[in-house]
Design a protein around this motif. Structure first.
Motif, PDB file in Angstrom:
ATOM      1  N   PRO A 115       0.518   3.134   4.655  1.00  0.00           N
ATOM      2  CA  PRO A 115      -0.241   2.499   3.565  1.00  0.00           C
ATOM      3  C   PRO A 115      -1.730   2.393   3.829  1.00  0.00           C
ATOM      4  CG  PRO A 115       0.981   0.853   4.807  1.00  0.00           C
ATOM      5  CD  PRO A 115       1.448   2.188   5.305  1.00  0.00           C
ATOM      6  N   ILE A 116      -2.150   2.520   5.094  1.00  0.00           N
ATOM      7  CA  ILE A 116      -3.580   2.496   5.428  1.00  0.00           C
ATOM      8  C   ILE A 116      -3.892   3.734   6.258  1.00  0.00           C
ATOM      9  CG2 ILE A 116      -5.463   1.257   6.537  1.00  0.00           C
ATOM     10  CD1 ILE A 116      -3.823  -1.308   6.229  1.00  0.00           C
ATOM     11  N   LEU A 130     -10.096  14.454   2.183  1.00  0.00           N
ATOM     12  CA  LEU A 130      -9.030  13.487   2.471  1.00  0.00           C
ATOM     13  C   LEU A 130      -9.072  12.318   1.500  1.00  0.00           C
ATOM     14  CD1 LEU A 130      -6.682  12.943   4.399  1.00  0.00           C
ATOM     15  CD2 LEU A 130      -8.242  11.539   5.755  1.00  0.00           C
ATOM     16  N   ILE A 131     -10.247  11.796   1.235  1.00  0.00           N
ATOM     17  CA  ILE A 131     -10.368  10.677   0.297  1.00  0.00           C
ATOM     18  C   ILE A 131      -9.857  11.077  -1.077  1.00  0.00           C
ATOM     19  CG2 ILE A 131     -12.008   9.212  -0.936  1.00  0.00           C
ATOM     20  CD1 ILE A 131     -13.762   9.335   1.621  1.00  0.00           C
ATOM     21  N   ASN A 132     -10.343  12.198  -1.584  1.00  0.00           N
ATOM     22  CA  ASN A 132      -9.953  12.624  -2.933  1.00  0.00           C
ATOM     23  C   ASN A 132      -8.462  12.918  -3.031  1.00  0.00           C
ATOM     24  OD1 ASN A 132     -12.596  12.417  -3.835  1.00  0.00           O
ATOM     25  ND2 ASN A 132     -13.083  14.548  -3.373  1.00  0.00           N
ATOM     26  N   THR A 133      -7.909  13.533  -1.990  1.00  0.00           N
ATOM     27  CA  THR A 133      -6.490  13.879  -2.011  1.00  0.00           C
ATOM     28  C   THR A 133      -5.613  12.640  -1.965  1.00  0.00           C
ATOM     29  OG1 THR A 133      -6.931  15.990  -0.918  1.00  0.00           O
ATOM     30  CG2 THR A 133      -4.660  15.187  -0.870  1.00  0.00           C
ATOM     31  N   LEU A 134      -5.886  11.757  -1.043  1.00  0.00           N
ATOM     32  CA  LEU A 134      -5.016  10.589  -0.887  1.00  0.00           C
ATOM     33  C   LEU A 134      -5.156   9.601  -2.035  1.00  0.00           C
ATOM     34  CD1 LEU A 134      -5.188   9.870   2.950  1.00  0.00           C
ATOM     35  CD2 LEU A 134      -3.517  11.203   1.660  1.00  0.00           C
ATOM     36  N   GLY A 136      -6.194  10.426  -5.065  1.00  0.00           N
ATOM     37  CA  GLY A 136      -5.799  11.100  -6.295  1.00  0.00           C
ATOM     38  C   GLY A 136      -4.323  11.392  -6.395  1.00  0.00           C
ATOM     39  N   GLN A 137      -3.658  11.602  -5.262  1.00  0.00           N
ATOM     40  CA  GLN A 137      -2.260  12.008  -5.290  1.00  0.00           C
ATOM     41  C   GLN A 137      -1.283  10.889  -4.902  1.00  0.00           C
ATOM     42  OE1 GLN A 137      -1.588  15.672  -3.128  1.00  0.00           O
ATOM     43  NE2 GLN A 137      -3.356  16.683  -4.029  1.00  0.00           N
ATOM     44  N   SER A 138      -1.804   9.727  -4.549  1.00  0.00           N
ATOM     45  CA  SER A 138      -0.926   8.595  -4.229  1.00  0.00           C
ATOM     46  C   SER A 138      -1.406   7.373  -4.985  1.00  0.00           C
ATOM     47  CB  SER A 138      -0.937   8.306  -2.723  1.00  0.00           C
ATOM     48  OG  SER A 138      -2.138   7.653  -2.358  1.00  0.00           O
ATOM     49  N   ASP A 139      -0.535   6.380  -5.077  1.00  0.00           N
ATOM     50  CA  ASP A 139      -0.943   5.137  -5.732  1.00  0.00           C
ATOM     51  C   ASP A 139      -0.802   3.934  -4.813  1.00  0.00           C
ATOM     52  OD1 ASP A 139       1.782   4.866  -5.607  1.00  0.00           O
ATOM     53  OD2 ASP A 139       2.106   4.880  -7.771  1.00  0.00           O
ATOM     54  N   ASN A 140      -0.537   4.177  -3.529  1.00  0.00           N
ATOM     55  CA  ASN A 140      -0.331   3.052  -2.612  1.00  0.00           C
ATOM     56  C   ASN A 140      -0.992   3.234  -1.246  1.00  0.00           C
ATOM     57  OD1 ASN A 140       1.336   5.073  -1.699  1.00  0.00           O
ATOM     58  ND2 ASN A 140       3.024   3.706  -1.180  1.00  0.00           N
ATOM     59  N   ILE A 141      -1.854   4.232  -1.107  1.00  0.00           N
ATOM     60  CA  ILE A 141      -2.550   4.447   0.162  1.00  0.00           C
ATOM     61  C   ILE A 141      -3.985   3.955   0.039  1.00  0.00           C
ATOM     62  CG2 ILE A 141      -3.422   6.156   1.799  1.00  0.00           C
ATOM     63  CD1 ILE A 141      -1.022   7.901   1.171  1.00  0.00           C
ATOM     64  N   PRO A 163     -16.370   0.431  -2.401  1.00  0.00           N
ATOM     65  CA  PRO A 163     -16.913   1.044  -3.614  1.00  0.00           C
ATOM     66  C   PRO A 163     -15.903   1.262  -4.729  1.00  0.00           C
ATOM     67  CG  PRO A 163     -16.657   2.689  -1.901  1.00  0.00           C
ATOM     68  CD  PRO A 163     -16.380   1.358  -1.264  1.00  0.00           C
ATOM     69  N   MET A 164     -14.639   1.333  -4.397  1.00  0.00           N
ATOM     70  CA  MET A 164     -13.627   1.520  -5.424  1.00  0.00           C
ATOM     71  C   MET A 164     -12.282   1.052  -4.905  1.00  0.00           C
ATOM     72  SD  MET A 164     -13.332   5.695  -5.254  1.00  0.00           S
ATOM     73  CE  MET A 164     -12.010   5.775  -6.464  1.00  0.00           C
ATOM     74  N   GLU A 165     -11.347   0.857  -5.816  1.00  0.00           N
ATOM     75  CA  GLU A 165     -10.023   0.389  -5.436  1.00  0.00           C
ATOM     76  C   GLU A 165      -9.404   1.342  -4.417  1.00  0.00           C
ATOM     77  OE1 GLU A 165      -5.831  -1.031  -7.555  1.00  0.00           O
ATOM     78  OE2 GLU A 165      -7.361   0.018  -8.710  1.00  0.00           O
ATOM     79  N   ARG A 166      -8.852   0.769  -3.353  1.00  0.00           N
ATOM     80  CA  ARG A 166      -8.174   1.499  -2.281  1.00  0.00           C
ATOM     81  C   ARG A 166      -9.125   2.357  -1.441  1.00  0.00           C
ATOM     82  NH1 ARG A 166      -4.331   5.085  -3.455  1.00  0.00           N
ATOM     83  NH2 ARG A 166      -4.834   5.399  -5.640  1.00  0.00           N
ATOM     84  N   LEU A 167     -10.430   2.068  -1.491  1.00  0.00           N
ATOM     85  CA  LEU A 167     -11.369   2.778  -0.639  1.00  0.00           C
ATOM     86  C   LEU A 167     -12.391   1.810  -0.053  1.00  0.00           C
ATOM     87  CD1 LEU A 167     -12.613   5.365   0.568  1.00  0.00           C
ATOM     88  CD2 LEU A 167     -13.985   5.554  -1.524  1.00  0.00           C
ATOM     89  N   TYR A 168     -12.495   1.821   1.272  1.00  0.00           N
ATOM     90  CA  TYR A 168     -13.531   1.089   1.985  1.00  0.00           C
ATOM     91  C   TYR A 168     -14.395   2.114   2.714  1.00  0.00           C
ATOM     92  CZ  TYR A 168     -10.760  -3.126   1.156  1.00  0.00           C
ATOM     93  OH  TYR A 168     -10.068  -4.152   0.563  1.00  0.00           O
TER      94      TYR A 168
END
Length: 210
Positions: A115-116, A130-134, A136-141, A163-168
């Motif tokens: 999950p992280i 990696l950021i765009n793939t994870l 864009g293709q998952s909803d819980n990572i 800066p955005m949900e699920r990204l630090y």
């Protein structure tokens, strides 16, 4: 020292509630260089229950100025060398490794059970992939990424943003080796500690999806 003694030492240090949250957590680290090797050791010391170490490379003499390896590790796979180091620090943390190059095609299959994910690559294009793939293709990572830690400048320019949900994002977002600033242990380690601290914050304050 037994594993039970080590667990009890962590409980004494953290308290049982924090210990339980950490020991039941899973974190992946993509790239085991200056960022990733420091992140992995910090999280192992904190008591994360399972770490997934991913890198295709071997330890080189040029890595020793900022990465958590030793001269006797030169020529070894980074996944193997770092695993051995972590086992000397924390015998309780479970380790999974993948000696592979991360691509857009295999990223989700590699990291889907974690999950992280700490993004610890060197190159901007690999970071973006990696950021765009994870995301864009998952909803819980949740991805904890880094950008800008080169040179020897002010420590205070390295910060953590969301800066955005699920990204630090950790770093100064500016300095890079392509600017001729080089990579030195202090700022790289500072940025890595921001990443590790953010992981702990996500876990302990229930931020993001677990």
């Amino acid at each position: 020292m037994t594993n039970e003694e080590f667990k009890n030492a962590l409980i004494e240090r953290h308290g049982r509630d924090i210990y339980e949250k950490l020991i039941n957590s899973r974190v992946a680290i993509a790239g085991l260089g200056g960022l990733g090797s420091n992140v992995a050791i910090a999280l192992a010391r904190a008591g994360i229950g399972k770490l997934f170490l991913v890198d295709f490379d071997t330890v080189d003499i040029t890595n020793l100025n900022r990465q958590q390896y030793f001269t006797e590790d030169i020529g070894r796979k980074k996944t193997e060398a770092l695993s051995d180091i972590i086992k000397k620090i924390n015998p309780v943390t479970e380790l999974e490794t993948a000696d592979t190059y991360v691509t857009e095609e295999n990223a989700l299959s590699l990291f889907k059970d974690y999950p992280i994910v700490c993004e610890c690559f060197d190159k901007a294009e690999n970071k973006a992939m990696l950021i765009n793939t994870l995301l864009g293709q998952s909803d819980n990572i949740t991805v904890v990424s880094a950008s800008g830690m080169a040179g020897y400048g002010s420590s205070n320019t390295i910060t953590t943003s969301h800066p955005m949900e699920r990204l630090y994002l950790c770093g100064d977002k500016i300095s890079g080796i392509e600017q001729g600033m080089g990579l030195m242990a202090p700022r790289v380690a500072l940025c890595a500690m921001h990443q590790a601290n953010t992981v702990l914050e996500i876990i302990l304050e229930n931020k993001g999806d677990k």
